[in-house]
Every structure is written in C-alpha cells, then in structure tokens.
Design a protein around this motif. Sequence first.
Motif, PDB file in Angstrom:
ATOM      1  N   ASP A  12       0.880  -1.067  -0.016  1.00 22.27           N
ATOM      2  CA  ASP A  12      -0.066  -0.044  -0.054  1.00 22.27           C
ATOM      3  C   ASP A  12       0.835   1.325  -0.073  1.00 22.27           C
ATOM      4  OD1 ASP A  12      -2.470  -1.302  -0.067  1.00 22.27           O
ATOM      5  OD2 ASP A  12      -2.649  -1.568   2.210  1.00 22.27           O
ATOM      6  N   ILE A  13       2.049   1.274   0.782  1.00 19.97           N
ATOM      7  CA  ILE A  13       2.720   2.351   0.714  1.00 19.97           C
ATOM      8  C   ILE A  13       3.438   2.564  -0.562  1.00 19.97           C
ATOM      9  CG2 ILE A  13       5.022   3.204   1.674  1.00 19.97           C
ATOM     10  CD1 ILE A  13       4.247   1.877   4.319  1.00 19.97           C
ATOM     11  N   LEU A  14       4.113   1.610  -1.249  1.00 19.18           N
ATOM     12  CA  LEU A  14       4.893   1.825  -2.460  1.00 19.18           C
ATOM     13  C   LEU A  14       3.630   2.243  -3.495  1.00 19.18           C
ATOM     14  CD1 LEU A  14       7.448  -0.887  -2.162  1.00 19.18           C
ATOM     15  CD2 LEU A  14       7.650   1.520  -2.455  1.00 19.18           C
ATOM     16  N   MET A  15       2.682   1.661  -3.730  1.00 18.57           N
ATOM     17  CA  MET A  15       1.409   1.684  -4.519  1.00 18.57           C
ATOM     18  C   MET A  15       0.891   3.124  -4.577  1.00 18.57           C
ATOM     19  SD  MET A  15       0.424  -0.366  -7.168  1.00 18.57           S
ATOM     20  CE  MET A  15      -1.155  -0.379  -7.397  1.00 18.57           C
ATOM     21  N   SER A  16       0.492   3.441  -3.256  1.00 18.16           N
ATOM     22  CA  SER A  16       0.038   4.896  -3.250  1.00 18.16           C
ATOM     23  C   SER A  16       1.356   5.952  -3.416  1.00 18.16           C
ATOM     24  CB  SER A  16      -0.373   5.019  -1.690  1.00 18.16           C
ATOM     25  OG  SER A  16      -1.437   4.050  -1.361  1.00 18.16           O
ATOM     26  N   PHE A  17       2.488   5.546  -3.202  1.00 11.40           N
ATOM     27  CA  PHE A  17       3.326   6.433  -3.506  1.00 11.40           C
ATOM     28  C   PHE A  17       3.541   6.632  -5.075  1.00 11.40           C
ATOM     29  CE2 PHE A  17       8.137   6.954  -4.834  1.00 11.40           C
ATOM     30  CZ  PHE A  17       8.097   8.609  -4.250  1.00 11.40           C
ATOM     31  N   LEU A  31       3.677   5.466   6.273  1.00 11.66           N
ATOM     32  CA  LEU A  31       4.916   5.200   6.286  1.00 11.66           C
ATOM     33  C   LEU A  31       5.397   5.308   7.925  1.00 11.66           C
ATOM     34  CD1 LEU A  31       7.330   4.488   4.560  1.00 11.66           C
ATOM     35  CD2 LEU A  31       7.902   7.000   4.386  1.00 11.66           C
ATOM     36  N   LEU A  32       4.738   6.357   8.578  1.00  9.87           N
ATOM     37  CA  LEU A  32       4.848   6.442   9.894  1.00  9.87           C
ATOM     38  C   LEU A  32       4.566   5.377  10.868  1.00  9.87           C
ATOM     39  CD1 LEU A  32       3.488  10.160  10.237  1.00  9.87           C
ATOM     40  CD2 LEU A  32       5.908   9.491  10.306  1.00  9.87           C
ATOM     41  N   LYS A  33       3.397   4.625  10.407  1.00 12.30           N
ATOM     42  CA  LYS A  33       3.083   3.519  11.128  1.00 12.30           C
ATOM     43  C   LYS A  33       3.843   2.201  10.779  1.00 12.30           C
ATOM     44  CE  LYS A  33      -1.337   3.080  10.185  1.00 12.30           C
ATOM     45  NZ  LYS A  33      -2.562   2.543  10.394  1.00 12.30           N
ATOM     46  N   TYR A  34       4.512   2.386   9.645  1.00 10.97           N
ATOM     47  CA  TYR A  34       5.241   1.216   9.220  1.00 10.97           C
ATOM     48  C   TYR A  34       6.450   0.526  10.088  1.00 10.97           C
ATOM     49  CZ  TYR A  34       7.480  -2.229   5.812  1.00 10.97           C
ATOM     50  OH  TYR A  34       7.811  -3.329   5.127  1.00 10.97           O
ATOM     51  N   ARG A  35       6.668  -0.451  10.673  1.00  9.60           N
ATOM     52  CA  ARG A  35       7.912  -0.978  11.457  1.00  9.60           C
ATOM     53  C   ARG A  35       8.559  -2.101  11.010  1.00  9.60           C
ATOM     54  NH1 ARG A  35       6.653   3.331  12.945  1.00  9.60           N
ATOM     55  NH2 ARG A  35       6.230   3.981  14.978  1.00  9.60           N
ATOM     56  N   PRO A  36       9.418  -1.777   9.596  1.00  8.27           N
ATOM     57  CA  PRO A  36       9.941  -2.769   8.862  1.00  8.27           C
ATOM     58  C   PRO A  36      11.054  -3.572   9.697  1.00  8.27           C
ATOM     59  CG  PRO A  36      10.867  -0.955   8.254  1.00  8.27           C
ATOM     60  CD  PRO A  36       9.713  -0.488   9.174  1.00  8.27           C
ATOM     61  N   ARG A  37      11.180  -4.819   9.414  1.00  2.01           N
ATOM     62  CA  ARG A  37      12.273  -5.590  10.288  1.00  2.01           C
ATOM     63  C   ARG A  37      13.345  -6.100   9.315  1.00  2.01           C
ATOM     64  NH1 ARG A  37       8.513 -10.474  13.134  1.00  2.01           N
ATOM     65  NH2 ARG A  37       7.321  -9.099  14.328  1.00  2.01           N
ATOM     66  N   PRO A  53      -5.337   5.075  -4.227  1.00  2.00           N
ATOM     67  CA  PRO A  53      -4.264   5.489  -3.232  1.00  2.00           C
ATOM     68  C   PRO A  53      -4.571   5.956  -1.763  1.00  2.00           C
ATOM     69  CG  PRO A  53      -4.128   6.558  -5.261  1.00  2.00           C
ATOM     70  CD  PRO A  53      -5.526   5.907  -5.134  1.00  2.00           C
ATOM     71  N   GLN A  54      -3.882   5.457  -1.022  1.00  2.62           N
ATOM     72  CA  GLN A  54      -3.929   5.896   0.476  1.00  2.62           C
ATOM     73  C   GLN A  54      -3.000   6.935   0.842  1.00  2.62           C
ATOM     74  OE1 GLN A  54      -4.502   2.460   3.228  1.00  2.62           O
ATOM     75  NE2 GLN A  54      -4.293   1.078   1.363  1.00  2.62           N
ATOM     76  N   ASP A  55      -2.889   7.447   1.948  1.00  2.63           N
ATOM     77  CA  ASP A  55      -2.285   8.354   2.570  1.00  2.63           C
ATOM     78  C   ASP A  55      -0.709   7.586   2.837  1.00  2.63           C
ATOM     79  OD1 ASP A  55      -0.661  10.348   3.830  1.00  2.63           O
ATOM     80  OD2 ASP A  55      -2.094  11.294   4.863  1.00  2.63           O
ATOM     81  N   TRP A  56       0.301   7.731   1.820  1.00  2.00           N
ATOM     82  CA  TRP A  56       1.231   6.843   2.253  1.00  2.00           C
ATOM     83  C   TRP A  56       2.195   7.418   3.235  1.00  2.00           C
ATOM     84  CZ3 TRP A  56       6.079   8.735   1.341  1.00  2.00           C
ATOM     85  CH2 TRP A  56       6.230   9.936   0.511  1.00  2.00           C
ATOM     86  N   LYS A 113      12.045   2.429   3.488  1.00  2.00           N
ATOM     87  CA  LYS A 113      11.057   3.370   4.463  1.00  2.00           C
ATOM     88  C   LYS A 113      12.233   4.624   4.764  1.00  2.00           C
ATOM     89  CE  LYS A 113       9.272   4.425   9.140  1.00  2.00           C
ATOM     90  NZ  LYS A 113       8.951   3.842  10.286  1.00  2.00           N
ATOM     91  N   GLU A 114      13.698   4.320   4.996  1.00  2.00           N
ATOM     92  CA  GLU A 114      14.076   5.575   5.105  1.00  2.00           C
ATOM     93  C   GLU A 114      14.265   6.413   3.685  1.00  2.00           C
ATOM     94  OE1 GLU A 114      18.963   6.239   6.039  1.00  2.00           O
ATOM     95  OE2 GLU A 114      18.267   4.470   6.235  1.00  2.00           O
TER      96      GLU A 114
END
Length: 347
Positions: free
Chosen positions: A160-165, A231-237, A224-227, A245-246
Amino acid sequence: MHPQTDTPFIERTQRVPRPIVQGGSTIPLQVRNAKTESLATKGFSLSDLSVLPILSKPIIEDGSSVDIKALASLMVDATRNFSGNIDDWRFSASDSLDDLILRCANRLKERARIDHIEVLREDADLRLVLKRHIGNRSTVYCIPLRPVMPLRWKNPMLFDILMSFIKSLPYINLFHTGEDRVDWLWEYLFEEEAYHRKNGSVFGNCNSVRFFGRYQKLFDEYEPQDWKFLLLKYRPRKPLHKGIKELLSKADTIDFRVPFRIGTRDAYESMFEHWESFLIVDDADSEFTRSYIEMLNECSNEYDIISAYELTTVEKGNLQPFEEGSTYKLNRLEEFLTDLNELLRLL
C-alpha cells in the motif's frame, strides 16, 4: 500465462511519427551514478551566441513581419535585467538595430550564461525565451511495478505504501493508454503477441503483454492511500524494507515536478519533452521499456536527446527570473529515483 484471447486491442488514437534518427541515443536508468538533464514553441532562434557583438548580416531576413525595434527593446530589457548596467555602451552612426540585438545576445551569453534565445511572436506581441544549458538528457528514469505487485500478498502494508506513492507521482505509466505514445506501443506489442499466437510461433518477449493483462485493472482501480501516514506506522524488520522506508521518508524534500519545468531546444522541433524521460513501467528491462526507449530515440534528433535547459521568459513589462536551483533539484530527483530503483530490484 498469456492474457485471455478476448483481450481488446487498444485503439490507435494517433500514430506516432518516426523520423530518421540523426544521432544521440537514450538509455535506460543505469545502476548508480545518475546525471541527466527540457516546452516546445514556434519561432526563430538566436542559436549562435558566440558571434561578435557587431555583425553586418541582419538577424531577421527581408519580408519578416517581426517588429525589429520591439525586438531590440526586449533584448535591451533582458540584457539590463540579467547582465547588469549597460548605460556605458557607445554606438556609432552606422550601427543598426541588428547590431544592437547581436551585442545584447553576446552580453547575455558572457554575463548571464544564456546559451540559447528563442524569439516568439503571438499576434503583435513578442516574447523571448532565455535558456541555460544544464546537461544531457540521455537517461530514461523508470520506476518498476513488477517487484511491487507480489507485495500485495507478501507484505500488504509495504504494498500500500509503494503503490500509493507511485500513483502519486506525476509521470505517465504503462497503463496510461490515453497517452498517444503509450497507446501506440501497446497496440504494437499486442499485435505482435497476437501474430505469433496465430502462427503458432513463440513471441520471445511477451512478459509486458502478460503484465498488462494481469495488472491493468488492479492498478487502475487501486485507490491510493495516505502513504506518508502509512509510512509513519510502518515498522519494517528486514534491512531492505528499512532502506525503503528511510528513502521514502526523504520524498518530501524532492521536487518531482521539476522535469516539467525543463525545456528542450525548440528550434529543432523536439517531438517529446523532458518529463517523458520519467516513466512508470513494468520492469526496467522489459519489452515495453525497450520499445519506449527505442521510440524516444526514433522520435528525436541529436539535439533533442542531448540538450536540456532551464528557461525563463521576457515580455514587455514582465521579466521572469530563472528558477533558483533547478539543476540541483533535478539531480536530487534523479539520485532519489536511482536509489529507489536499486531497492525495488532487490525485493
């Protein structure tokens, strides 16, 4: 798997002209090291600004309807504004308005770094377009969708982040079939695929056709969503996802519209604009991408493909300054897209 046989052919809206290639070539975005740098209007040009300040040959040939006095006045205004005081200039009785225009042109080149001057006429009004060369434009910056699509199941939030961006970017995409060049390419690719299927032969490069049939509806209907919020909520491992994200967290500092404010050398009748060198594709090495790049090459000549300019306009009583830092903004955009491509290729 091939798309269904009843996939409709995309209707040709206008066949793209294909003049003979005169030189220069466009290349896809290379890994690392991005350095690139284009409005097309009718008019005549003062292209050779290395001329001596005074020449006897007139700039405008006999029979031209251009008001030479008005043109000289505009050139003087531009010279004063962009190159400083010219009150100390001295002239002899034999000097003509042509001489004054060429002297201004030479001063603009030397003092204001003006490389090209376009003279435009609209009814009785004249306008100058002043251009500064900022580099070559031989690289096509492709944002690939193919590595993003599997994330729909593997990592829905990152998808969702990448598609929206990507859908927020102002560039044309491979599903943008209302755009003449994209429409023409798909018609060609679908005709090739149908020809080989009909004759029982193998179309060696049908991945783009398959991608279109599989993902067009998904891309077109995706809301599209508010990417930035996601992104702020996304906690990648994973380190790769952290890198994405960076990088995206820096997107607010990038001017994605700067290619639309870069001009080409209009006198050579550019058949495409600088912003068309930025494209959302299925894959950077796909048949669609290669065909698009080939078409840009064939629709261009040596000057179109190489020269890119920052520009401003001069009208009577209205002198616009050059946009500050456009070269820097363009370089930052290209570096950002280079980094994004490298990360997406690793997904």
